[in-house]
Design a protein around this motif. Sequence first.
Motif, mmCIF file in Angstrom:
data_model
loop_
_atom_site.group_PDB
_atom_site.id
_atom_site.type_symbol
_atom_site.label_atom_id
_atom_site.label_comp_id
_atom_site.label_asym_id
_atom_site.label_seq_id
_atom_site.Cartn_x
_atom_site.Cartn_y
_atom_site.Cartn_z
ATOM 1 N N ALA A 460 55.695 13.038 103.163
ATOM 2 C CA ALA A 460 55.913 12.639 104.553
ATOM 3 C C ALA A 460 54.896 13.313 105.476
ATOM 4 O O ALA A 460 54.341 12.679 106.382
ATOM 5 C CB ALA A 460 57.345 12.969 104.978
ATOM 6 N N LEU A 461 54.629 14.592 105.249
ATOM 7 C CA LEU A 461 53.649 15.312 106.076
ATOM 8 C C LEU A 461 52.248 14.738 105.914
ATOM 9 O O LEU A 461 51.516 14.563 106.892
ATOM 10 C CB LEU A 461 53.659 16.798 105.706
ATOM 11 N N LEU A 462 51.875 14.455 104.665
ATOM 12 C CA LEU A 462 50.565 13.853 104.424
ATOM 13 C C LEU A 462 50.478 12.498 105.126
ATOM 14 O O LEU A 462 49.444 12.141 105.714
ATOM 15 C CB LEU A 462 50.323 13.694 102.924
ATOM 16 N N GLY A 463 51.589 11.745 105.097
ATOM 17 C CA GLY A 463 51.631 10.472 105.791
ATOM 18 C C GLY A 463 51.479 10.637 107.292
ATOM 19 O O GLY A 463 50.785 9.845 107.950
ATOM 20 N N MET A 464 52.110 11.658 107.849
ATOM 21 C CA MET A 464 51.984 11.900 109.291
ATOM 22 C C MET A 464 50.540 12.193 109.685
ATOM 23 O O MET A 464 50.056 11.710 110.717
ATOM 24 C CB MET A 464 52.882 13.073 109.690
ATOM 25 N N GLU A 465 49.851 12.982 108.860
ATOM 26 C CA GLU A 465 48.448 13.265 109.156
ATOM 27 C C GLU A 465 47.613 11.989 109.072
ATOM 28 O O GLU A 465 46.785 11.704 109.949
ATOM 29 C CB GLU A 465 47.887 14.309 108.195
ATOM 30 N N ALA A 466 47.839 11.192 108.035
ATOM 31 C CA ALA A 466 47.065 9.967 107.852
ATOM 32 C C ALA A 466 47.290 8.974 108.982
ATOM 33 O O ALA A 466 46.380 8.227 109.367
ATOM 34 C CB ALA A 466 47.429 9.323 106.511
ATOM 35 N N LEU A 467 48.508 8.977 109.541
ATOM 36 C CA LEU A 467 48.856 8.040 110.606
ATOM 37 C C LEU A 467 48.582 8.602 111.998
ATOM 38 O O LEU A 467 48.869 7.949 113.000
ATOM 39 C CB LEU A 467 50.323 7.640 110.485
ATOM 40 N N GLY A 468 48.059 9.830 112.072
ATOM 41 C CA GLY A 468 47.723 10.441 113.349
ATOM 42 C C GLY A 468 48.915 10.957 114.126
ATOM 43 O O GLY A 468 48.808 11.199 115.342
ATOM 44 N N LEU A 469 50.037 11.186 113.447
ATOM 45 C CA LEU A 469 51.243 11.681 114.130
ATOM 46 C C LEU A 469 51.247 13.195 114.259
ATOM 47 O O LEU A 469 51.949 13.743 115.110
ATOM 48 C CB LEU A 469 52.497 11.214 113.377
ATOM 49 N N ILE A 470 50.520 13.891 113.401
ATOM 50 C CA ILE A 470 50.322 15.330 113.519
ATOM 51 C C ILE A 470 48.839 15.605 113.370
ATOM 52 O O ILE A 470 48.103 14.805 112.774
ATOM 53 C CB ILE A 470 51.122 16.141 112.469
#
Length: 536
Positions: A460-470
Amino acid sequence: MNQTDEARRMHTQHELHTEQTARTEPVVIGVDLGTTSTKAVAFRTDGTLEASSSVGYPLDEPHPGHAVQDPLVILDAVLAAVREVVDEVGADRVAGLAFSSAMHSLIGLSPTGEPLTEVVTWADTRSRAQAERIRASAGGLALHRRTGTPVHPMSPLPKLVWFHEQEPKLCERVGFWVGIKEFVLLRMCGALVVDHSIASATGLMNMETLTWDGEALTVAGILPEQLPELVATTTVLPGLTDEAAAATGLPQAMPVVVGAADGPLANLGVGAVRPGVAACSIGTSGAMRVVVDRPAVDPLGGVFCYALTATRWVVGGAINNGGLVLGWAGDALAPDLDEPPEEELLALAARALPGSGGLLMLPYLLSERAPHWSSLPRGAYVGLTRAHRREHLVRAALEGVCLQLALVLRSMRAAGLDVTQIRATGGVMRSPLWRQMLADTFGMDIDFALGQEGSGFGAALLGMEALGLIESIDVVADMVEIEQTVRPDPAAAAVYASLLPVFTELYDALVPAFMSLRRLTPSLPVDLDESEPPGA
């Protein structure tokens, strides 16, 4: 209304507003394809867990050494787990999906993408002879150093050699060789891709060039066109197929982040992403891993090296024999204890002093992975005397697990890694005895993190980085709360420091005996259950 009542009203309104805001914040669903279940977990960008679902499936062992699964059953489990989470949080809040997966799986697909084989999992050891032959060859260690993957039956490389030697007709029909995550993404997104993390655990990808390794493919007997396209772990696929959208309740345009392998993502799950911070886990099996900024393998090939992102790699080693050694001790040494026997066994082990009175156990009940990477070894007690009692045998078994992890730590340092901090998780780590024993064996402080969702949280964290959320996955280092720090007892640490060299020498000393026992075993009467449980 007095001032106290007004303050209470304002506080209540603030809490309601905060709760309502939280219910509308976006979430990313981490989807973790494990050995015996798929777990879907929805997290907000502050690390708050919103919902989770787990759907299990069997690990079949139809023949000795085989450990396989039905890929369509796993696909159905993924869709069901995601659907349950979506139903709970609402499809409009889901910003994306991101995937994690167990490593080393192999599936043969037809040219049209239909499964021709079952999922051959990491636990499948049928390619033992092929792995030993490749490992013993002049290029065996060189393959390990270039690909980061030890030559071991767990790896797809020896599995492919086995298929070509044992199932040549089948191989002629195979259009593509993939792992379970690649199959799921193909069915859910229509894209035949493999991330650098999963690919780095196949024994087929060159770590330096991030391309399929020509020599490895020659050994495996396959062409690069038979493998998926290599992509970064942060690659975002444009959406879902009609079938996947209908099954999950998500819109077709839902972004899907390809994600990474479960081992590297587990480091994210405990916040072990900064230089020198290692993650240690003991479940059924065990592992030690640390994040580095470039690939590294020690000169003797004792550790693996798998990709996490473009600038992060995970170096470490996994052991086959973790908490299962305690289970064996209960069955073999203390069958009279009440069910469940774990607490009584640990209390029994605590009665013996550190070092078990000079008794050592090599805990190779299911052979071993790091740092020896061999299917040859067997378990052994060494140093047994008439004075030893049951408590010494049980404690020596637990100490053997910790000493084996200490060997992995030593190999990590031999690869040039400066391990200055350890964060530990895993089912057996709830025990104060295990916690103290691990700290004493390592001779280091160990931080124990409050429960997270492991690889699913990391995905989930890796996904957030990829999607620009973090901004970066580095934020996880401050998200994970430390429950307890255990410091080594100086006297016990000195005992284990003196025993570790002896423990190390025993493996080499017993190799001739292991080889003789392998030759003799087929001619001996057998009444043992040698089934291999799935690892953690």
